[in-house]
Design a protein around this motif. Structure first.
Motif, mmCIF file in Angstrom:
data_model
loop_
_atom_site.group_PDB
_atom_site.id
_atom_site.type_symbol
_atom_site.label_atom_id
_atom_site.label_comp_id
_atom_site.label_asym_id
_atom_site.label_seq_id
_atom_site.Cartn_x
_atom_site.Cartn_y
_atom_site.Cartn_z
ATOM 1 N N SER A 1 0.823 -1.220 0.000
ATOM 2 C CA SER A 1 0.000 0.000 0.000
ATOM 3 C C SER A 1 0.850 1.261 0.000
ATOM 4 O O SER A 1 0.315 2.360 -0.212
ATOM 5 C CB SER A 1 -0.925 0.011 1.228
ATOM 6 N N MET B 1 -5.522 -6.720 0.736
ATOM 7 C CA MET B 1 -5.266 -5.647 -0.238
ATOM 8 C C MET B 1 -6.475 -5.445 -1.151
ATOM 9 O O MET B 1 -6.795 -4.311 -1.519
ATOM 10 C CB MET B 1 -4.021 -5.949 -1.077
ATOM 11 N N GLY C 1 -8.782 -3.078 -0.003
ATOM 12 C CA GLY C 1 -8.275 -1.707 0.128
ATOM 13 C C GLY C 1 -7.469 -1.466 1.388
ATOM 14 O O GLY C 1 -7.391 -0.337 1.875
ATOM 15 N N SER C 2 -6.826 -2.491 1.896
ATOM 16 C CA SER C 2 -6.100 -2.352 3.164
ATOM 17 C C SER C 2 -4.865 -1.447 3.038
ATOM 18 O O SER C 2 -4.246 -1.351 1.983
ATOM 19 C CB SER C 2 -5.665 -3.728 3.654
ATOM 20 N N PHE C 3 -4.544 -0.787 4.138
ATOM 21 C CA PHE C 3 -3.292 -0.041 4.249
ATOM 22 C C PHE C 3 -2.711 -0.226 5.645
ATOM 23 O O PHE C 3 -1.778 0.490 6.045
ATOM 24 C CB PHE C 3 -3.520 1.443 3.961
ATOM 25 N N PHE D 1 -11.149 0.342 9.267
ATOM 26 C CA PHE D 1 -9.759 0.232 9.685
ATOM 27 C C PHE D 1 -9.638 0.662 11.148
ATOM 28 O O PHE D 1 -10.264 1.634 11.560
ATOM 29 C CB PHE D 1 -8.867 1.116 8.807
ATOM 30 N N VAL E 1 -1.416 8.244 0.919
ATOM 31 C CA VAL E 1 -1.420 6.808 0.611
ATOM 32 C C VAL E 1 -2.767 6.496 -0.060
ATOM 33 O O VAL E 1 -3.812 6.706 0.553
ATOM 34 C CB VAL E 1 -1.246 5.967 1.901
ATOM 35 N N PRO E 2 -2.745 6.041 -1.322
ATOM 36 C CA PRO E 2 -4.003 5.900 -2.071
ATOM 37 C C PRO E 2 -5.097 5.089 -1.354
ATOM 38 O O PRO E 2 -6.245 5.529 -1.294
ATOM 39 C CB PRO E 2 -3.564 5.214 -3.373
ATOM 40 N N ASN E 3 -4.753 3.930 -0.791
ATOM 41 C CA ASN E 3 -5.770 3.137 -0.097
ATOM 42 C C ASN E 3 -6.319 3.861 1.129
ATOM 43 O O ASN E 3 -7.492 3.723 1.470
ATOM 44 C CB ASN E 3 -5.219 1.769 0.332
ATOM 45 N N LYS E 4 -5.446 4.627 1.788
ATOM 46 C CA LYS E 4 -5.889 5.369 2.962
ATOM 47 C C LYS E 4 -6.816 6.504 2.533
ATOM 48 O O LYS E 4 -7.829 6.777 3.180
ATOM 49 C CB LYS E 4 -4.669 5.922 3.720
ATOM 50 N N ALA F 1 -8.769 6.519 -0.081
ATOM 51 C CA ALA F 1 -10.064 5.918 -0.443
ATOM 52 C C ALA F 1 -10.854 5.562 0.813
ATOM 53 O O ALA F 1 -12.062 5.817 0.902
ATOM 54 C CB ALA F 1 -9.841 4.680 -1.303
ATOM 55 N N PHE F 2 -10.158 4.988 1.790
ATOM 56 C CA PHE F 2 -10.841 4.638 3.045
ATOM 57 C C PHE F 2 -11.389 5.876 3.732
ATOM 58 O O PHE F 2 -12.529 5.903 4.199
ATOM 59 C CB PHE F 2 -9.891 3.891 3.996
ATOM 60 N N ARG G 1 -19.561 7.858 5.858
ATOM 61 C CA ARG G 1 -20.334 7.103 6.863
ATOM 62 C C ARG G 1 -20.430 7.874 8.174
ATOM 63 O O ARG G 1 -21.492 7.948 8.793
ATOM 64 C CB ARG G 1 -19.661 5.742 7.128
#
Lengths: 228, 228
Positions: A50, A178, A181-183, A200, B58-61, B63-64, B71
């Motif tokens: 990530s 992953m 979408g894990s980081f 997360f 960080v791209p995944n972060k 997006a999260f 939410r």
């Protein structure tokens, strides 16, 4: 039976916040209408894939996390204590062997995940409570013994955990993380009406409960229920 | 009177998680036995001084966080919406002028912080709900007008916010945040029995309530209380 919602918990025993999430979810699996799936995976692989960096590298964040973990451990009633040299334990020694070991326990276990749960907990106790090694075969064997595995089971698991099959299983779990979408870990993936909701950290339980249509009763639900 | 525990909220209107914490704390100031002190400060200065990097890189972060904010905004009942180009809004345009403006409002206000609260909220609405500018004098004036300031008050604040005194006040608030070990916002500092307990983020309210000896009733305490 199958109306239970599946909640996957991706974790690595190198991660203290994962321990908090693990204990909370193990408590809630009998409180909420969920089917908890333990997903031991490799945090080092997720961080690399990530492009994320360990939060403890920023000095003020490291200091906060130490204090945060101390307060949360007490509030969550988890015997977590930071090791004397967390960088050595987390980054130099790491958890690759330990997580392959947990994968091997999972591969051998049938009809539940009690052994995976107990072995994971014993490994966390070693690294994140007793400041003990989790990289040597003897260390892993001791954790497994405390978790209730027999000598022959331990021997089998130790043989298994160096095989390509187990290495691939750990890779595959890490890739699954992953794909959601894990980081970092802990990561919780809730399967709700054909959709997935990913959370997360160990600080989204209240929101997660809301999404699951369940009640958040704090980190010690049995104690809270008893009080009500 | 003075038995109320002081809780300082350090925030910057560039930070969406700060908005969530701000609204929650503005709700709880009448529910808990606390004296809430609004501490507008400059997040850019804290990030630089602490060596921290924006998590969204960080791209995944990233997006999260988008999904997490969506939410949480719903669950917290805050009309937060990510702007079309959050990087442009947060990093290129930034919030230095806006936070000097808020400091100037605070410097002018006597007998409470209603104007600071309202102006901050209107600025958040612009950047984090309506995708509008918060850097131009006209933008700041519009926010202040919506917050109920008169034309003459707005004129005064606008003159004030370019003075060295206000620049120094913002620097001083930012340095105060650093002295508590900040590495980002929101940051909450609770003064409990002569000690300070620092909490980072908008996800430690339950733990903070526990430390304050208060009850966490979720992000909408009035609604929850009504239900009880």
């Amino acid at each position: 039976m199958s109306s239970k919602r599946v909640v996957e918990l991706f974790y690595d025993v190198v991660s203290p916040y994962s321990w908090l999430a693990f204990e909370v979810m193990c408590r809630y699996r009998t409180v909420w209408n969920i089917d908890l799936k333990l997903r031991p995976a490799f945090l080092g692989g997720v961080m690399q894939a990530s492009g994320n960096k360990p939060p403890g590298l920023v000095p003020n964040k490291f200091a906060f996390m130490n204090n945060d973990l101390r307060r949360l451990a007490k509030y969550f009633n988890v015997p977590l204590q930071t090791p004397a040299d967390p960088f050595e334990a987390m980054f130099n020694k790491g958890s690759l062997t330990a997580m392959r070991f947990v994968q091997a326990v999972q591969a051998k276990e049938t009809g539940g995940d009690q052994q995976v749960e107990k072995v994971s907990r014993e490994l966390w106790k070693r690294i994140w409570s007793e400041d003990k090694d989790i990289t040597e075969p003897a260390s892993l064997a001791e954790a497994a013994q405390r978790a209730g595995l027999s000598s022959s089971q331990i021997e089998e698991v130790q043989k298994l955990c160096t095989t390509q099959d187990i290495k691939d299983k750990l890779k595959s779990a890490t890739q699954a993380a992953m794909s959601y979408g894990s980081f970092g870990f802990p990561m919780l993936v809730c399967h709700i009406d054909g959709k997935t909701e990913m959370f997360f950290g160990s600080d989204r339980f209240e929101l997660m409960a809301h999404c699951l249509g369940e009640k958040w009763l704090g980190p010690q639900p049995q104690t809270s229920s008893a009080k009500l």
